[in-house]
Motif scaffolding. Structure first.
Motif, PDB file in Angstrom:
ATOM      1  N   UNK A   6       0.841  -1.065  -0.063  1.00 47.73           N
ATOM      2  CA  UNK A   6      -0.077   0.064  -0.133  1.00 47.73           C
ATOM      3  C   UNK A   6       0.937   1.286  -0.033  1.00 47.73           C
ATOM      4  N   UNK A   7       0.509   2.374  -1.023  1.00 42.54           N
ATOM      5  CA  UNK A   7       1.421   3.293  -0.959  1.00 42.54           C
ATOM      6  C   UNK A   7       0.761   4.558  -0.768  1.00 42.54           C
ATOM      7  N   UNK A   8       0.989   5.535   0.161  1.00 37.56           N
ATOM      8  CA  UNK A   8       0.174   6.459   0.262  1.00 37.56           C
ATOM      9  C   UNK A   8       1.020   8.009  -0.141  1.00 37.56           C
ATOM     10  N   UNK A   9       0.601   8.453  -1.290  1.00 41.34           N
ATOM     11  CA  UNK A   9       1.401   9.732  -1.502  1.00 41.34           C
ATOM     12  C   UNK A   9       0.625  10.693  -1.067  1.00 41.34           C
ATOM     13  N   UNK A  10       1.348  11.611  -0.530  1.00 39.17           N
ATOM     14  CA  UNK A  10       0.937  12.761   0.182  1.00 39.17           C
ATOM     15  C   UNK A  10       1.791  14.108  -0.123  1.00 39.17           C
ATOM     16  N   UNK A  11       1.884  15.183   0.802  1.00 37.56           N
ATOM     17  CA  UNK A  11       2.460  16.496   0.560  1.00 37.56           C
ATOM     18  C   UNK A  11       3.556  16.758   1.432  1.00 37.56           C
ATOM     19  N   UNK A  12       4.280  15.673   2.117  1.00 38.46           N
ATOM     20  CA  UNK A  12       5.305  15.705   2.910  1.00 38.46           C
ATOM     21  C   UNK A  12       6.296  14.647   2.540  1.00 38.46           C
ATOM     22  N   UNK A  13       7.501  14.642   3.047  1.00 37.26           N
ATOM     23  CA  UNK A  13       8.591  13.808   2.607  1.00 37.26           C
ATOM     24  C   UNK A  13       8.199  12.472   3.243  1.00 37.26           C
ATOM     25  N   UNK A  14       7.404  12.439   4.076  1.00 39.38           N
ATOM     26  CA  UNK A  14       6.941  11.111   5.023  1.00 39.38           C
ATOM     27  C   UNK A  14       6.652  11.428   6.354  1.00 39.38           C
ATOM     28  N   UNK A  15       6.624  10.458   7.157  1.00 41.21           N
ATOM     29  CA  UNK A  15       6.364  10.704   8.471  1.00 41.21           C
ATOM     30  C   UNK A  15       7.408  11.312   9.263  1.00 41.21           C
ATOM     31  N   UNK A  16       7.314  12.585  10.006  1.00 39.48           N
ATOM     32  CA  UNK A  16       8.115  13.182  10.693  1.00 39.48           C
ATOM     33  C   UNK A  16       8.154  13.235  12.042  1.00 39.48           C
TER      34      UNK A  16
END
Ligand code: ATP
Ligand code: MG
Length: 283
Positions: free
Chosen positions: A199-209
């Motif tokens: 499962x791949x989640x494209x979002x607007x940050x580089x990842x979980x920070x």
């Protein structure tokens, strides 16, 4: 010139073992509203997904539309509020969200995939009884937000045999009441129900920070146990996203990834190269 050729060949060779591994496998891709804002990126995304289908993967798209829903709510002078990452939804908000998600964004994604050479079919939670929802536990705070209790994958399996399914995250209960459903939750549950490989989640940050205000604090890898431990302290959109990663893995996925949808072709980089981008959640 030779150098450029060498690196192109190297890239293709690097992709080969991944193409072999993923052949015939289902990959659920959550397309976040925030990653959908740029026209160039939208075209890149469609081209990437079509390529996945051509090389023998079975991509299933689940999309959100947060920023676009907010934009239309503001046009209509409706109050925009969030509670623990979920949109506070009265009857009017649900109506606007459905119009934007199913009426606009879903059909735009379908059109773009069609145009790039692989036919897609759009559906919402009601289609083929895909999602059975119930009000979330904190309905008093968030209103008509639904939690998915069951996913009926029958309709998806039929569609995915020939088309790319594109799912808008809205649903109704048996009485016909409509609900907003967080798209990350929908993607996690679809991945689990399909037994997706990834499962791949494209979002607007580089990842979980580690620190949401510091882009250099990316957590590159975490286990489900580590995610479970940190979930209660997470804020905003990251909480449902990491919960969804955990759901996907408990459903049998070998990994779940949160990646930066603002970076061109991040989907292909994640799937077909050795580059460790974003956040990878593993069992
Ligand atoms: N610890 C964290 N690490 C990274 N991002 C975080 C964190 N905590 C909160 N966030 C926020 O989560 C946001 C991503 O979730 P958001 O729900 O806004 O977008 P999305 O899920 O990609 O799109 P949509 O909700 O439209 O489907 C980031 O923009 C960031 O502001
Ligand atoms: Mg979100």
């Amino acid at each position: 010139m030779t150098g450029a050729h060498d690196s192109s060949v190297a890239t293709l060779l690097e992709a080969l073992p991944y193409i072999r591994e993923f052949h015939g496998r289902t990959v659920v891709i959550k397309y976040g509203g925030a990653a959908m804002l740029d026209e160039g990126l939208r075209e890149d995304f469609a081209a990437d997904v079509v390529l996945l289908k051509y090389v023998g993967l079975n991509p299933v798209i689940v999309h959100g539309g947060g920023p676009e829903i907010t934009r239309y709510m503001e046009k209509l002078d409706l109050e925009v509020r969030f509670h623990e990452g979920l949109r506070v939804s009265d009857a009017e908000t649900v109506e606007v969200a459905q119009m934007v998600l199913a009426g606009k964004l879903n059909s735009e994604i379908v059109q773009r995939l069609n145009r790039h050479g692989q036919p897609a079919v759009g559906l919402s939670g009601e289609d083929g009884n895909l999602f059975e929802v119930a009000p979330v536990a904190n309905a008093e705070q968030v209103g008509f937000v639904g939690s998915i209790e069951r996913v009926d994958v029958d309709v998806l399996n039929h569609i995915a045999a020939d088309y790319i399914p594109v799912i808008a995250s809205s649903a109704s209960d048996r009485s016909g009441q409509s609900y907003n459903v967080n798209a990350d939750e929908a993607a996690g549950k679809v991945a689990a129900a399909l037994g997706a490989h990834k499962a791949i989640f494209l979002t607007d940050v580089v990842g979980w920070l580690e620190d949401p205000a510091d882009e250099s604090s990316r957590i590159s890898q975490a286990t489900v146990a580590e995610v479970d431990e940190k979930l209660p302290s997470l804020e905003g959109g990251m909480r449902p996203k990491l919960q969804a990663c955990a759901d996907a893995i408990r459903g049998g996925a070998q990994s779940a990834h949160i990646i930066d949808g603002r970076a061109p072709h991040s989907l292909l980089l994640e799937l077909f190269t050795d580059a460790g981008i974003g956040t990878m959640v593993i069992p």
